[in-house]
Design an enzyme around this catalytic site. Structure first.
Site, PDB file in Angstrom:
ATOM      1  N   ASN A   1       0.879  -1.171   0.000  1.00  0.00           N
ATOM      2  CA  ASN A   1       0.000   0.000   0.000  1.00  0.00           C
ATOM      3  C   ASN A   1       0.911   1.214   0.000  1.00  0.00           C
ATOM      4  OD1 ASN A   1      -1.773   2.068   0.462  1.00  0.00           O
ATOM      5  ND2 ASN A   1      -2.340   1.430   2.540  1.00  0.00           N
ATOM      6  N   TRP A   2       0.997   1.826  -1.169  1.00  0.00           N
ATOM      7  CA  TRP A   2       1.924   2.963  -1.293  1.00  0.00           C
ATOM      8  C   TRP A   2       1.420   4.220  -0.601  1.00  0.00           C
ATOM      9  CZ3 TRP A   2       3.952   3.055  -7.074  1.00  0.00           C
ATOM     10  CH2 TRP A   2       4.890   2.022  -7.238  1.00  0.00           C
ATOM     11  N   LYS A   3       0.136   4.240  -0.239  1.00  0.00           N
ATOM     12  CA  LYS A   3      -0.459   5.440   0.377  1.00  0.00           C
ATOM     13  C   LYS A   3      -0.214   6.647  -0.545  1.00  0.00           C
ATOM     14  CE  LYS A   3       0.048   3.106   4.757  1.00  0.00           C
ATOM     15  NZ  LYS A   3       0.202   3.166   6.214  1.00  0.00           N
TER      16      LYS A   3
ATOM     17  N   HIS B   1      -9.261   1.359   4.872  1.00  0.00           N
ATOM     18  CA  HIS B   1      -7.980   1.532   5.558  1.00  0.00           C
ATOM     19  C   HIS B   1      -8.162   2.459   6.768  1.00  0.00           C
ATOM     20  CE1 HIS B   1      -3.874   2.591   6.453  1.00  0.00           C
ATOM     21  NE2 HIS B   1      -3.537   1.467   5.839  1.00  0.00           N
TER      22      HIS B   1
ATOM     23  N   GLU C   1      -6.459   4.790   7.858  1.00  0.00           N
ATOM     24  CA  GLU C   1      -6.220   6.221   7.592  1.00  0.00           C
ATOM     25  C   GLU C   1      -7.452   6.874   6.973  1.00  0.00           C
ATOM     26  OE1 GLU C   1      -2.559   5.556   5.477  1.00  0.00           O
ATOM     27  OE2 GLU C   1      -1.665   4.893   7.365  1.00  0.00           O
TER      28      GLU C   1
ATOM     29  N   GLU D   1      -5.240  -4.930  10.412  1.00  0.00           N
ATOM     30  CA  GLU D   1      -4.220  -3.912  10.644  1.00  0.00           C
ATOM     31  C   GLU D   1      -4.478  -3.219  11.981  1.00  0.00           C
ATOM     32  OE1 GLU D   1      -2.232  -2.729   6.691  1.00  0.00           O
ATOM     33  OE2 GLU D   1      -3.844  -1.325   7.070  1.00  0.00           O
TER      34      GLU D   1
ATOM     35  N   GLY E   1       2.729   2.267  10.721  1.00  0.00           N
ATOM     36  CA  GLY E   1       3.673   3.377  10.569  1.00  0.00           C
ATOM     37  C   GLY E   1       4.376   3.765  11.856  1.00  0.00           C
TER      38      GLY E   1
ATOM     39  N   SER F   1       3.660  -2.207  10.170  1.00  0.00           N
ATOM     40  CA  SER F   1       5.121  -2.285  10.339  1.00  0.00           C
ATOM     41  C   SER F   1       5.687  -3.652   9.976  1.00  0.00           C
ATOM     42  CB  SER F   1       5.528  -1.876  11.759  1.00  0.00           C
ATOM     43  OG  SER F   1       5.088  -0.543  12.023  1.00  0.00           O
TER      44      SER F   1
ATOM     45  N   GLY G   1       3.008  -1.118   4.139  1.00  0.00           N
ATOM     46  CA  GLY G   1       3.075   0.301   3.806  1.00  0.00           C
ATOM     47  C   GLY G   1       4.503   0.712   3.490  1.00  0.00           C
ATOM     48  N   GLY G   2       5.182   1.277   4.463  1.00  0.00           N
ATOM     49  CA  GLY G   2       6.519   1.854   4.262  1.00  0.00           C
ATOM     50  C   GLY G   2       7.479   0.971   3.488  1.00  0.00           C
TER      51      GLY G   2
HETATM   52  P1  13P Z   1       3.256   0.328   7.548  1.00  0.00           P
HETATM   53  O1  13P Z   1       3.755  -0.970   6.941  1.00  0.00           O
HETATM   54  O2  13P Z   1       3.987   1.535   7.032  1.00  0.00           O
HETATM   55  O3  13P Z   1       3.165   0.244   9.027  1.00  0.00           O
HETATM   56  O4  13P Z   1       1.755   0.519   7.006  1.00  0.00           O
HETATM   57  C1  13P Z   1       0.871  -0.546   7.113  1.00  0.00           C
HETATM   58  C2  13P Z   1      -0.344  -0.206   6.378  1.00  0.00           C
HETATM   59  O5  13P Z   1      -1.080   0.685   6.759  1.00  0.00           O
HETATM   60  C3  13P Z   1      -0.635  -0.940   5.148  1.00  0.00           C
HETATM   61  O6  13P Z   1      -1.895  -0.650   4.677  1.00  0.00           O
END
Ligand code: 13P
Length: 255
Positions: A13-15, A99, A101, A171, A177, A217, A238-239
């Site tokens: 997930n590149w956000k 998600h 967020e 999640e 994050g 994470s 994510g990251g």
């Molecule tokens: P991180 O891997 O950056 O913690 O993000 C997880 C996430 O929200 C994937 O959708």
């Protein structure tokens, strides 16, 4: 529980990261690194404006492209929104819905998450449905109630047949994050609660065949242990998905 009924799915997930030219380069690099690694499905969920470049770069590779949200109406006066038909015509196969967020910053509720899920599935998209508890809920000992409730509300009206096109991403919000990862045991326990809820809603067979990912994470250092758990069928990353060399190591761990 029979893990062999399920394919492992590693999704990035590149956000809100990567311009179209950056996306093209990152998809190409990722695809080269994961070439021939067919022990899991590999998906990159990119910003809307990157979809075209990402799909062109992923053509002929084993990387699939997803979006990060979809609106529930088919068309109309919904400024800034994107419909399922628009995504499908661009060649998108998967979409992340719900998600944390979106829930935290953009007012998504279980009701709107459910409406988006139904619209996406009816249109023919595959859904990565995200849910999970916030820190205060975990500290109050109500994680299992929260994820069971989210599973029921978010999947209301989804048929057993449509569940073949649903991936759940557990999640825990406190792990996103933050560098804090759920322990493999915590991830396994909650993915197991979600699976049990699906068994209650549908059948043991549907529960056994639904892919449930962990996200929060996850990285190249902790993926193998998380993925070794019976109820953890993949990751939503994510990251670490922004760095092809790191993301491909997570794909390696899933082989
Ligand atoms: P991180 O891997 O950056 O913690 O993000 C997880 C996430 O929200 C994937 O959708």
């Amino acid at each position: 529980m029979d893990k062999s009924k399920r394919k492992v799915v590693i999704a990035g997930n590149w956000k809100m990261n990567m311009t179209p030219s950056e996306a093209e380069a990152a998809v190409r690099e990722t695809a080269e690194l994961v070439e021939g690694k067919n022990g899991c499905d590999v998906i990159l969920c990119v910003p809307f404006v990157d979809i075209d470049a990402a799909i062109k770069a992923a053509k002929g590779t084993n990387v699939k492209i997803g979006a990060q949200n979809v609106h529930f109406e088919a068309k109309g006066a919904y400024t800034g929104e994107i419909s399922a038909a628009m995504l499908l015509e661009c060649g998108v196969e998967y979409v992340i819905i719900g998600h944390s967020e979106r829930r935290q910053y953009f007012g998504e509720t279980d009701e709107t998450v459910n409406k988006r899920t139904i619209a996406a599935l009816n249109a023919g998209l595959k859904v990565i449905l995200c849910l999970g508890e916030v820190l205060e809920q975990r500290q109050s000992g109500i994680t299992s109630e929260i994820v069971a409730m989210q599973t029921k509300l978010d999947l209301a009206g989804v048929t057993a047949e449509q569940m073949k096109n649903v991936i759940i991403a557990y999640e825990p919000v406190w792990a996103i994050g933050t560098g804090l990862t759920a322990t493999p045991e915590q991830a396994d326990e909650v993915c197991g609660i979600i699976r049990k809820t699906i068994a209650d809603l549908y059948s043991n067979d549907t529960a056994d065949s639904t892919v449930i990912q962990y996200g929060g994470s996850m990285n190249d250092g902790n993926a193998a242990e998380l993925l070794s758990k019976v109820n953890v069928d993949g990751g939503l990353i994510g990251g670490a998905s922004l760095v092809p060399a790191k993301f491909s190591k997570i794909v390696d761990a899933a082989q």
